[in-house]
Design an enzyme around this catalytic site. Sequence first.
Site, PDB file in Angstrom:
ATOM      1  N   SER A 153       0.838  -1.203   0.000  1.00 32.73           N
ATOM      2  CA  SER A 153       0.000   0.000   0.000  1.00 32.73           C
ATOM      3  C   SER A 153       0.876   1.256   0.000  1.00 32.73           C
ATOM      4  O   SER A 153       0.565   2.241  -0.678  1.00 32.73           O
ATOM      5  CB  SER A 153      -0.887   0.017   1.244  1.00 32.73           C
ATOM      6  OG  SER A 153      -1.563  -1.215   1.367  1.00 32.73           O
ATOM      7  N   ASP A 206       1.224  -8.149  10.098  1.00 30.23           N
ATOM      8  CA  ASP A 206       2.491  -8.867   9.890  1.00 30.23           C
ATOM      9  C   ASP A 206       3.705  -8.281  10.627  1.00 30.23           C
ATOM     10  O   ASP A 206       4.714  -8.957  10.782  1.00 30.23           O
ATOM     11  CB  ASP A 206       2.813  -8.932   8.397  1.00 30.23           C
ATOM     12  CG  ASP A 206       1.909  -9.908   7.666  1.00 30.23           C
ATOM     13  OD1 ASP A 206       1.251 -10.716   8.342  1.00 30.23           O
ATOM     14  OD2 ASP A 206       1.864  -9.857   6.430  1.00 30.23           O
TER      15      ASP A 206
HETATM   16  O1  F6P Z   1      -2.218  -8.928   5.817  1.00 28.53           O
HETATM   17  C1  F6P Z   1      -1.078  -9.706   5.666  1.00 28.53           C
HETATM   18  C2  F6P Z   1      -1.464 -11.118   5.494  1.00 28.53           C
HETATM   19  O2  F6P Z   1      -2.244 -11.407   6.578  1.00 28.53           O
HETATM   20  C3  F6P Z   1      -0.378 -12.159   5.356  1.00 28.53           C
HETATM   21  O3  F6P Z   1       0.227 -12.596   6.540  1.00 28.53           O
HETATM   22  C4  F6P Z   1      -1.100 -13.252   4.613  1.00 28.53           C
HETATM   23  O4  F6P Z   1      -0.236 -14.084   3.936  1.00 28.53           O
HETATM   24  C5  F6P Z   1      -1.931 -12.464   3.675  1.00 28.53           C
HETATM   25  O5  F6P Z   1      -2.230 -11.266   4.333  1.00 28.53           O
HETATM   26  C6  F6P Z   1      -3.164 -13.107   3.156  1.00 28.53           C
HETATM   27  O6  F6P Z   1      -3.909 -12.141   2.485  1.00 28.53           O
HETATM   28  P1  F6P Z   1      -5.184 -12.338   1.568  1.00 28.53           P
HETATM   29  O7  F6P Z   1      -6.268 -11.589   2.243  1.00 28.53           O
HETATM   30  O8  F6P Z   1      -4.829 -11.718   0.271  1.00 28.53           O
HETATM   31  O9  F6P Z   1      -5.455 -13.793   1.467  1.00 28.53           O
END
Ligand code: F6P
Length: 319
Positions: free
Chosen positions: A105, A127
């Site tokens: 972002s 994270d």
């Molecule tokens: O926001 C970060 C995160 O939680 C990561 O740790 C994880 O791999 C990813 O997002 C998963 O995101 P999405 O919503 O795209 O599946």
Amino acid sequence: MKRIGVLTSGGDAPGMNAALRAVVRTGLSLDMEVFGISHGYEGLLEGEIEEMKWHSVGDIMQRGGTILRTARSKRFREEKWQDHAVNILNAFGIEGLVVIGGNGSFAGGLQLAKRGIKVMGVPGTIDNDLGYTDYTIGFDTAVNTVLDLISNIRDTSSSHERCTVIEVMGRHCGDIALHSGLTGGADFILVPEIPVDVNSICREVLRGKQAGKRHNLIIKAEGVDIATNELVQRLEDVTGIETREVVLGYIQRGGSPTQRDRMLASVTGAKAARLLYDDVESRAVGVRGEEVISVELEEALNMKREFIKDLYDLATRLS
Ligand code: F6P
């Protein structure tokens, strides 16, 4: 600066709403007009922009997720869409933008900054993978959620005398695994920053069994270079101990933010709005120790997250 926008982008994180509240109310207190942009950069490209008032952010401090909604926009990575986003912002008279999100972002925000929009980054991601700030909004809540779940899993793991591999989020950064593993008393913590030696884990598990250890909890970050089901299979094959896997997934990303996350969100959100009011160059806001800091946006993006090896070693010694 008179008119600013705010959006949430990427994976949602508990505390994003508290950050939004701080941006909107600080902006209004400084007599700026504040516009909320829905669905991150996707919504920006579609002109999903609405003026926000004091009451627009009432009763949201305690809510997880983001009332603005969020998205991961693929097309926003293309220059023609970045130009389009600037045209939209210009059409609404928005000169400055607060981006609440993580690395991707902020990288999007940098493209807007290069096109003349003032952009302030507020670190919203569970994270904890941003190099310029000690903590990100949502991390503390996620770790506390994982801690609760570890304790439930511990009950059944010990009753059945099993090994249980608990997969937590973190593609590149092992902080959720490290912090929840250390404070949840895990036997092994596997993070992407440290190569995994499955044979050594098997040896330790077998040694423990000889010494009367009844069960093992292994916390593994998703980005570790061995798939969770493969690890489970190898552990079971080599040690002969029944082994289960639990992938915690999105449970970690929801829930009411902790006090720490609400505080972090409030101080960084307020600072971001203030920086826009002061018309300074684009920056990312964060914390170091007790101090609220800001770093030039591109520099912040280039700062690599430092893995705290001492903490990892401590967790290993205490397990
Ligand atoms: O926001 C970060 C995160 O939680 C990561 O740790 C994880 O791999 C990813 O997002 C998963 O995101 P999405 O919503 O795209 O599946």
